[in-house]
Design a protein around this motif. Structure first.
Motif, PDB file in Angstrom:
ATOM      1  N   VAL A   6      38.269  45.372  47.242  1.00 52.31           N
ATOM      2  CA  VAL A   6      38.229  45.375  48.700  1.00 52.31           C
ATOM      3  C   VAL A   6      37.769  46.758  49.142  1.00 52.31           C
ATOM      4  O   VAL A   6      38.363  47.775  48.758  1.00 52.31           O
ATOM      5  CB  VAL A   6      39.607  45.050  49.303  1.00 52.31           C
ATOM      6  N   THR A   7      36.698  46.807  49.923  1.00 54.67           N
ATOM      7  CA  THR A   7      36.154  48.084  50.380  1.00 54.67           C
ATOM      8  C   THR A   7      36.481  48.383  51.838  1.00 54.67           C
ATOM      9  O   THR A   7      36.381  49.524  52.283  1.00 54.67           O
ATOM     10  CB  THR A   7      34.627  48.118  50.188  1.00 54.67           C
ATOM     11  N   GLY A   8      36.857  47.356  52.589  1.00 57.71           N
ATOM     12  CA  GLY A   8      37.198  47.514  53.994  1.00 57.71           C
ATOM     13  C   GLY A   8      37.739  46.205  54.526  1.00 57.71           C
ATOM     14  O   GLY A   8      37.804  45.205  53.798  1.00 57.71           O
ATOM     15  N   ALA A   9      38.127  46.189  55.800  1.00 55.10           N
ATOM     16  CA  ALA A   9      38.662  44.973  56.392  1.00 55.10           C
ATOM     17  C   ALA A   9      37.644  43.844  56.300  1.00 55.10           C
ATOM     18  O   ALA A   9      36.505  43.987  56.750  1.00 55.10           O
ATOM     19  CB  ALA A   9      39.050  45.220  57.842  1.00 55.10           C
ATOM     20  N   HIS A  10      38.050  42.749  55.652  1.00 57.57           N
ATOM     21  CA  HIS A  10      37.210  41.562  55.470  1.00 57.57           C
ATOM     22  C   HIS A  10      35.962  41.854  54.631  1.00 57.57           C
ATOM     23  O   HIS A  10      34.972  41.139  54.723  1.00 57.57           O
ATOM     24  CB  HIS A  10      36.813  40.958  56.826  1.00 57.57           C
ATOM     25  N   GLU A  11      36.040  42.895  53.816  1.00 59.07           N
ATOM     26  CA  GLU A  11      34.928  43.245  52.936  1.00 59.07           C
ATOM     27  C   GLU A  11      35.416  43.227  51.488  1.00 59.07           C
ATOM     28  O   GLU A  11      36.232  44.055  51.083  1.00 59.07           O
ATOM     29  CB  GLU A  11      34.367  44.625  53.286  1.00 59.07           C
ATOM     30  N   LEU A  12      34.909  42.261  50.729  1.00 56.53           N
ATOM     31  CA  LEU A  12      35.353  42.053  49.363  1.00 56.53           C
ATOM     32  C   LEU A  12      34.150  41.741  48.496  1.00 56.53           C
ATOM     33  O   LEU A  12      33.239  41.028  48.907  1.00 56.53           O
ATOM     34  CB  LEU A  12      36.376  40.910  49.325  1.00 56.53           C
ATOM     35  N   ALA A  13      34.150  42.278  47.271  1.00 51.94           N
ATOM     36  CA  ALA A  13      33.011  42.056  46.385  1.00 51.94           C
ATOM     37  C   ALA A  13      33.476  41.999  44.940  1.00 51.94           C
ATOM     38  O   ALA A  13      34.515  42.561  44.577  1.00 51.94           O
ATOM     39  CB  ALA A  13      31.985  43.178  46.551  1.00 51.94           C
ATOM     40  N   ILE A  14      32.709  41.303  44.126  1.00 50.16           N
ATOM     41  CA  ILE A  14      32.893  41.332  42.682  1.00 50.16           C
ATOM     42  C   ILE A  14      31.992  42.433  42.151  1.00 50.16           C
ATOM     43  O   ILE A  14      30.778  42.375  42.307  1.00 50.16           O
ATOM     44  CB  ILE A  14      32.538  39.978  42.041  1.00 50.16           C
ATOM     45  N   ILE A  15      32.597  43.438  41.562  1.00 45.81           N
ATOM     46  CA  ILE A  15      31.832  44.584  41.078  1.00 45.81           C
ATOM     47  C   ILE A  15      31.799  44.580  39.542  1.00 45.81           C
ATOM     48  O   ILE A  15      32.588  43.897  38.895  1.00 45.81           O
ATOM     49  CB  ILE A  15      32.423  45.914  41.577  1.00 45.81           C
ATOM     50  N   GLU A  16      30.887  45.346  38.999  1.00 43.39           N
ATOM     51  CA  GLU A  16      30.832  45.569  37.554  1.00 43.39           C
ATOM     52  C   GLU A  16      31.335  46.982  37.276  1.00 43.39           C
ATOM     53  O   GLU A  16      30.954  47.930  37.952  1.00 43.39           O
ATOM     54  CB  GLU A  16      29.404  45.404  37.034  1.00 43.39           C
TER      55      GLU A  16
END
Length: 338
Positions: A6-16
């Motif tokens: 999670v990078t911020g509000a409502h910001e989510l990503a699958i990272i490597e």
């Protein structure tokens, strides 16, 4: 390897990111198999968790398999099925010195202050890695951590055999409190706004269920207890109104256990607290409850097999989040698999 950040509000990503390696002799490398999505994960995602720092790999309900152990690790072996205890404490402050490291003044929680378990591998100190029975399904072992929350709440409320316990809220944590209170021999009343959730709570052992929209909770509790009130009230809804109600409903010499992080104030008069000599306690995380809960799980005496209702591969984490947001009454526990 993959990780959910999670990078911020409502910001989510699958990272490597790089796979971790053992760098200390007491570390254990765990291949993560399943991670539960908790309400606090959702608060981090929504930007409403006041304790979280971002960006953050979330996840603290973690189960997996030992892949490698450090030179000084004993009691664990490659291939063991394990669960992760997600808290670090200083060992020196007042809370730690009094045996309550769960509220350490320098407390750090994996998935909140430290990188969490929603990633393919984690390297953890051995004292935070607990072995469970190989006979447990992943959908069972992933529940150990949330059940430690229930164990802590019932401990803080001094729940004993013969007590009457009122639990407000039949969500995942309320259900964990229900099972742990029943395991201690208590009679349990549980409230919710959903008939479906209440029906499930009844199947899990609730003695009385109350729909807080359709029925007067205070009236029904007093009727059931012949006017005494509930000896312990565990507030798993955690809004100002439920705390206010708890003070009214709790019996003389009773306990009110508060589980929430709501920053809005409640309006509570002093008189009922003093008149009934009520003990009001907070309950956060857990202290030394993993062995207790793991023993119950290994014995398979709790009957928790139907708690997990939905599972998603990590690649579909956004679908899992959407389901929790849009259909809260259709789920109990959603998990992510690796």
């Amino acid at each position: 390897m993959k990780a959910v950040q999670v990078t911020g509000a409502h910001e989510l990503a699958i990272i490597e990111k790089e796979k971790p390696v053992i760098s200390e002799a007491n570390q254990v490398l765990v291949k993560v198999k399943m991670v539960g999505i908790c309400g606090s994960d959702m608060h981090i995602y929504h930007g409403t968790n006041p304790l979280a720092t971002l960006p953050r790999i979330i996840g603290h309900e973690v189960t997996g398999q030992v892949e490698e152990i450090g030179a000084d690790v004993t009691g664990l072996a490659v291939g063991d099925k394990v669960v992760i205890e997600p808290i670090e404490s200083c060992g020196e402050c007042y809370a730690c010195r009094t045996g309550r490291n769960n509220v350490c003044s320098k407390l750090e929680v994996y998935g909140v202050h430290l990188e969490g378990g929603m990633q393919e591998y984690v390297a953890m100190p051995d004292y935070l890695v607990h072995k469970v029975s190989q006979d447990l399904d992943w959908k069972e072992s992933v529940l150990v951590e949330p059940f430690t929350i229930g164990a802590q709440a019932t401990c803080r409320g001094n729940v004993k055999k013969g007590d009457t316990v009122l639990i407000t809220g039949a969500g995942p944590i309320g259900l964990c409190c229900l099972k742990m209170a029943k395991a201690k021999g208590a009679t349990c009343i549980i409230t919710d706004l959903s008939d479906d959730r209440l029906e499930f709570a009844k199947s899990w052992g609730a003695d009385v269920t109350i729909n807080a929209v359709q029925e007067d909770v205070k009236e029904k509790v007093f009727d059931f207890t012949n006017g005494e009130g509930a000896n312990i009230v565990i507030d798993a809804v955690c809004i100002p109104k439920t705390l206010e109600d708890a003070i009214e409903i709790v019996s003389p010499a009773g306990y009110v256990v508060v589980l929430g992080f709501d920053e809005k104030p409640s309006s509570i008069p002093q008189l009922p607290i003093t008149k009934k000599e009520v003990t009001i306690v907070g309950s956060r995380l857990q202290t030394n409850k993993f062995p207790e809960v793991i023993e119950l799980f290994n014995e398979k005496t709790l009957g928790i097999e139907d708690m997990v209702t939905h599972q998603f591969p990590v690649e579909k984490i956004k679908e899992a989040i959407s389901l929790i947001e849009n259909s809260p009454n259709d789920i109990r526990k959603v998990v992510v698999t690796f």
